[in-house]
Write a protein that holds these residues in place. Structure first.
Motif, short mmCIF file in Angstrom:
data_model
loop_
_atom_site.label_atom_id
_atom_site.label_comp_id
_atom_site.label_asym_id
_atom_site.label_seq_id
_atom_site.Cartn_x
_atom_site.Cartn_y
_atom_site.Cartn_z
N PRO A 99 0.82 -1.21 0.00
CA PRO A 99 0.00 0.00 0.00
C PRO A 99 0.86 1.26 0.00
N GLY A 100 0.25 2.34 -0.43
CA GLY A 100 0.96 3.61 -0.43
C GLY A 100 1.66 3.89 -1.74
N LEU A 101 2.89 4.38 -1.65
CA LEU A 101 3.64 4.79 -2.84
C LEU A 101 3.88 3.66 -3.82
N PRO A 102 4.28 2.42 -3.38
CA PRO A 102 4.48 1.35 -4.37
C PRO A 102 3.22 1.06 -5.19
N ARG A 103 2.10 1.04 -4.53
CA ARG A 103 0.85 0.76 -5.24
C ARG A 103 0.52 1.88 -6.22
N MET A 104 0.71 3.11 -5.81
CA MET A 104 0.46 4.25 -6.69
C MET A 104 1.39 4.21 -7.90
N ALA A 105 2.65 3.82 -7.66
CA ALA A 105 3.62 3.76 -8.76
C ALA A 105 3.25 2.69 -9.77
N PHE A 106 2.84 1.51 -9.29
CA PHE A 106 2.46 0.43 -10.21
C PHE A 106 1.19 0.79 -10.97
N THR A 107 0.27 1.48 -10.30
CA THR A 107 -0.95 1.91 -10.98
C THR A 107 -0.63 2.88 -12.11
N ALA A 108 0.23 3.86 -11.81
CA ALA A 108 0.61 4.84 -12.83
C ALA A 108 1.36 4.17 -13.98
N LEU A 109 2.23 3.20 -13.66
CA LEU A 109 2.98 2.50 -14.70
C LEU A 109 2.04 1.71 -15.61
N ALA A 110 1.07 1.02 -14.99
CA ALA A 110 0.11 0.26 -15.79
C ALA A 110 -0.72 1.19 -16.67
N THR A 111 -1.06 2.36 -16.14
CA THR A 111 -1.81 3.33 -16.93
C THR A 111 -0.99 3.80 -18.13
N LEU A 112 0.30 4.03 -17.91
CA LEU A 112 1.17 4.47 -19.00
C LEU A 112 1.29 3.41 -20.08
N VAL A 113 1.51 2.17 -19.67
CA VAL A 113 1.66 1.08 -20.64
C VAL A 113 0.40 0.91 -21.48
N SER A 114 -0.76 0.91 -20.81
CA SER A 114 -2.00 0.75 -21.55
C SER A 114 -2.27 1.97 -22.43
N GLY A 115 -1.89 3.16 -21.96
CA GLY A 115 -2.09 4.36 -22.77
C GLY A 115 -1.29 4.32 -24.06
N VAL A 116 -0.03 3.92 -23.97
CA VAL A 116 0.80 3.82 -25.18
C VAL A 116 0.25 2.75 -26.12
N GLY A 117 -0.20 1.63 -25.55
CA GLY A 117 -0.76 0.57 -26.39
C GLY A 117 -2.01 1.01 -27.12
N TYR A 118 -2.91 1.67 -26.42
CA TYR A 118 -4.12 2.16 -27.06
C TYR A 118 -3.82 3.26 -28.07
N ALA A 119 -2.82 4.10 -27.79
CA ALA A 119 -2.46 5.16 -28.74
C ALA A 119 -1.90 4.56 -30.02
N LEU A 120 -1.10 3.51 -29.90
CA LEU A 120 -0.58 2.82 -31.09
C LEU A 120 -1.74 2.25 -31.92
N LEU A 121 -2.69 1.65 -31.24
CA LEU A 121 -3.85 1.10 -31.94
C LEU A 121 -4.66 2.20 -32.61
N LEU A 122 -4.84 3.31 -31.90
CA LEU A 122 -5.58 4.45 -32.46
C LEU A 122 -4.88 4.98 -33.70
N GLY A 123 -3.57 5.16 -33.63
CA GLY A 123 -2.82 5.65 -34.78
C GLY A 123 -2.86 4.69 -35.95
N ALA A 124 -2.77 3.40 -35.65
CA ALA A 124 -2.80 2.40 -36.73
C ALA A 124 -4.14 2.42 -37.45
N VAL A 125 -5.22 2.58 -36.70
CA VAL A 125 -6.55 2.64 -37.33
C VAL A 125 -6.68 3.89 -38.20
N LEU A 126 -6.20 5.02 -37.71
CA LEU A 126 -6.27 6.26 -38.49
C LEU A 126 -5.48 6.14 -39.79
N LEU A 127 -4.29 5.58 -39.69
CA LEU A 127 -3.46 5.44 -40.89
C LEU A 127 -4.02 4.40 -41.84
N ALA A 128 -4.55 3.31 -41.31
CA ALA A 128 -5.10 2.27 -42.17
C ALA A 128 -6.32 2.78 -42.93
#
Length: 269
Positions: A99-128
């Motif tokens: 709990p606390g800072l480690p949990r917040m850090a892992f949450t933010a990291l997971a958000t970043l990873v999923s954000g980049v993944g979804y952005a790649l998918l969004l860009g691929a759809v736009l270009l396709a």
């Protein structure tokens, strides 16, 4: 083109992760922590035949991290739940950050990873689809992503707090994936291809998962106040919309900025 796509996705994912993490910590995390207290109290009570699933397994959907207990962005975006080690089953408890800072850090990291993944998918759809990538156009497609990946699945599988009964993980995963795919294709046919036949087929695809029906959770008593569950579902969808909106606007802005920088560089056309 690939380098530009990756760079724009990284920028958009970072911006979306920053905004979403702040909203998660302010809006959904307090509800998750409060629900966990009810779940722990329920776990201290002897289990009986009238209390299935307490303390039960409420596994998450694709990409959820049981250690984040609902803080994972894919919980907010894809209606994931939470994993809990079975009581008295002799199974090893799932790892989760402290709990606390480690949990917040892992949450933010997971958000970043999923954000980049979804952005790649969004860009691929736009270009396709051969779209001119602008902030406005990317936002339009991002709203479609929100409808397909967040709102449509929430009709059958609303975001869940710890301690809430849920259907089996495999059935929820399959229904979620089918709903996202059918809704995404349906929106594409209805909004992009158009035409009477495309519109009819698109609407049929959007409705099909809900006509089939989402997996039903077992009947179970819960000490969790109903208001908590309602607030969490509403706030999760609001955070998801903010995520997709920032993702679309950020991707369009980054794509345009990177293109302007390349055209202004010496020796480029």
């Amino acid at each position: 083109m690939t380098k530009r796509l990756l760079s724009a996705a990284l920028v958009a994912g970072f911006l979306a992760a920053c905004v979403t993490s702040v909203l998660q910590f302010a809006l959904t995390s307090p509800l998750i922590l409060a629900a966990e207290k009810y779940e722990e109290q329920a776990g201290l009570a002897p289990a009986g035949p009238g209390l299935p699933g307490l303390p039960g397994s409420n596994p998450g959907l694709p990409g959820s991290n049981p250690g984040l207990r609902g803080g994972n962005p894919l919980l907010v975006l894809a209606h994931a739940g939470h994993d809990h080690a079975p009581e008295g089953a002799g199974a090893a408890a799932a790892w989760q950050p402290a709990p606390g800072l480690p949990r917040m850090a892992f949450t933010a990291l997971a958000t970043l990873v999923s954000g980049v993944g979804y952005a790649l998918l969004l860009g691929a759809v736009l270009l396709a689809d051969r779209r001119t990538v602008t902030s406005g156009e990317a936002l339009r497609f991002a709203v479609g992503g929100f409808l397909a990946a967040s709102l449509a699945p929430a009709v059958g599988l609303p975001p869940e707090l710890p301690g809430m009964a849920a259907a089996a993980l495999e059935s929820r995963q399959a229904w979620w994936a089918a709903t996202v795919a059918a809704t995404g294709l349906g929106l594409y046919l209805a909004a992009i291809r158009r035409g009477p036949a495309a519109l009819a087929l698109g609407l049929a695809l959007i409705a099909a998962p809900h006509v089939w029906g989402a997996p039903r959770a077992p009947e179970a008593a819960s000490a969790l106040p109903a208001a908590y569950a309602a607030q969490f579902a509403a706030r999760s969808l609001a955070v998801a919309f903010a995520f997709w909106a920032v993702l679309g606007l950020g991707f369009g802005w980054a794509w345009t900025a990177l293109g302007s920088g390349r055209s202004a560089a010496p020796g480029t056309a």
